[in-house]
Design an enzyme around this catalytic site. Structure first.
Site, PDB file in Angstrom:
ATOM      1  N   CYS A   1      -6.158  -5.961 -19.762  1.00 49.75           N
ATOM      2  CA  CYS A   1      -6.625  -5.231 -20.938  1.00 49.75           C
ATOM      3  C   CYS A   1      -6.440  -3.741 -20.676  1.00 49.75           C
ATOM      4  O   CYS A   1      -7.257  -3.112 -20.007  1.00 49.75           O
ATOM      5  CB  CYS A   1      -8.086  -5.559 -21.218  1.00 49.75           C
ATOM      6  SG  CYS A   1      -8.690  -4.760 -22.710  1.00 49.75           S
ATOM      7  N   LEU A   2      -5.329  -3.218 -21.142  1.00 45.65           N
ATOM      8  CA  LEU A   2      -5.020  -1.796 -21.015  1.00 45.65           C
ATOM      9  C   LEU A   2      -4.491  -1.359 -22.374  1.00 45.65           C
ATOM     10  O   LEU A   2      -3.495  -1.915 -22.856  1.00 45.65           O
ATOM     11  CB  LEU A   2      -3.976  -1.581 -19.910  1.00 45.65           C
ATOM     12  CG  LEU A   2      -3.583  -0.155 -19.588  1.00 45.65           C
ATOM     13  CD1 LEU A   2      -4.773   0.646 -19.064  1.00 45.65           C
ATOM     14  CD2 LEU A   2      -2.451  -0.129 -18.563  1.00 45.65           C
TER      15      LEU A   2
END
EC number: 2.3.2.34
Length: 185
Positions: free
Chosen positions: A113-114
């Site tokens: 999750c970036l």
């Protein structure tokens, strides 16, 4: 008219001489291949990162190794696979963490999750931007946007327990019902 023929001849000469706009087998390099070549040539890796190309002729698939030297994950070794699609740079690369890690922003299947790999991706961003973003996740895990909700909740409510869980996972062992392989360098 003469200029057109001279341009065509110049292009033919360049192709027959193995010009830089062709790939293996004389095929034209795709926009993604040209851009990834540029990104790789301009890489400015931090000392905690290294890139590995399993196939030297395939720049669209590679591995990044991050060994944080500070923070919760200090001393760990984390491997990420990058798959750059033909839509690059308009589409972000697919990035997976191959090392199972106790982290709020990386789930147990390796999804990351970036924001710049999702909704905040822009074609002006480079592989270097992603590498620095991944490195930052190890320095400052973000419990506000989690993939591993349990790890995020522990980080928000009990930092000391979170730190203990991270160390237990790095050494190899159970955190709750999940077993983590040793990933210390």
């Amino acid at each position: 008219m003469i200029k057109l023929f001279s341009l065509k001849q110049q292009k033919k000469d360049e192709e027959s001489a193995g010009g830089n706009r062709t790939g293996a087998g004389g095929k034209k390099a795709s926009a993604a291949q040209l851009r990834i070549q540029k990104d790789i040539n301009e890489l400015n890796l931090p000392k905690t990162c290294e890139i590995n190309f399993p196939d030297d002729d395939d720049l669209l698939n590679f591995r990044l190794i991050i060994c944080p030297d500070e923070g919760f994950y200090k001393g760990g070794k984390f491997i990420f696979s990058f798959k750059v699609g033909q839509g690059y740079p308009h589409d972000p690369p697919k990035v997976k963490c191959e090392t199972m890690v106790y982290h709020p922003n990386i789930d147990l299947e390796g999804n990351v999750c970036l924001n710049i790999l999702r909704e905040d991706w822009k074609p002006v961003l480079t592989i270097n931007s992603i590498i620095y973003g991944l490195q930052y996740l190890f320095l400052e895990p973000n419990p506000e946007d989690p993939l591993n909700k349990e790890a995020a909740e522990v980080l928000q409510t009990n930092r000391r327990l979170f730190e203990q869980n991270v160390h237990r996972s790095l050494k190899g062992g159970y955190v709750g019902a999940t077993y983590f392989e040793r990933c210390l360098k």
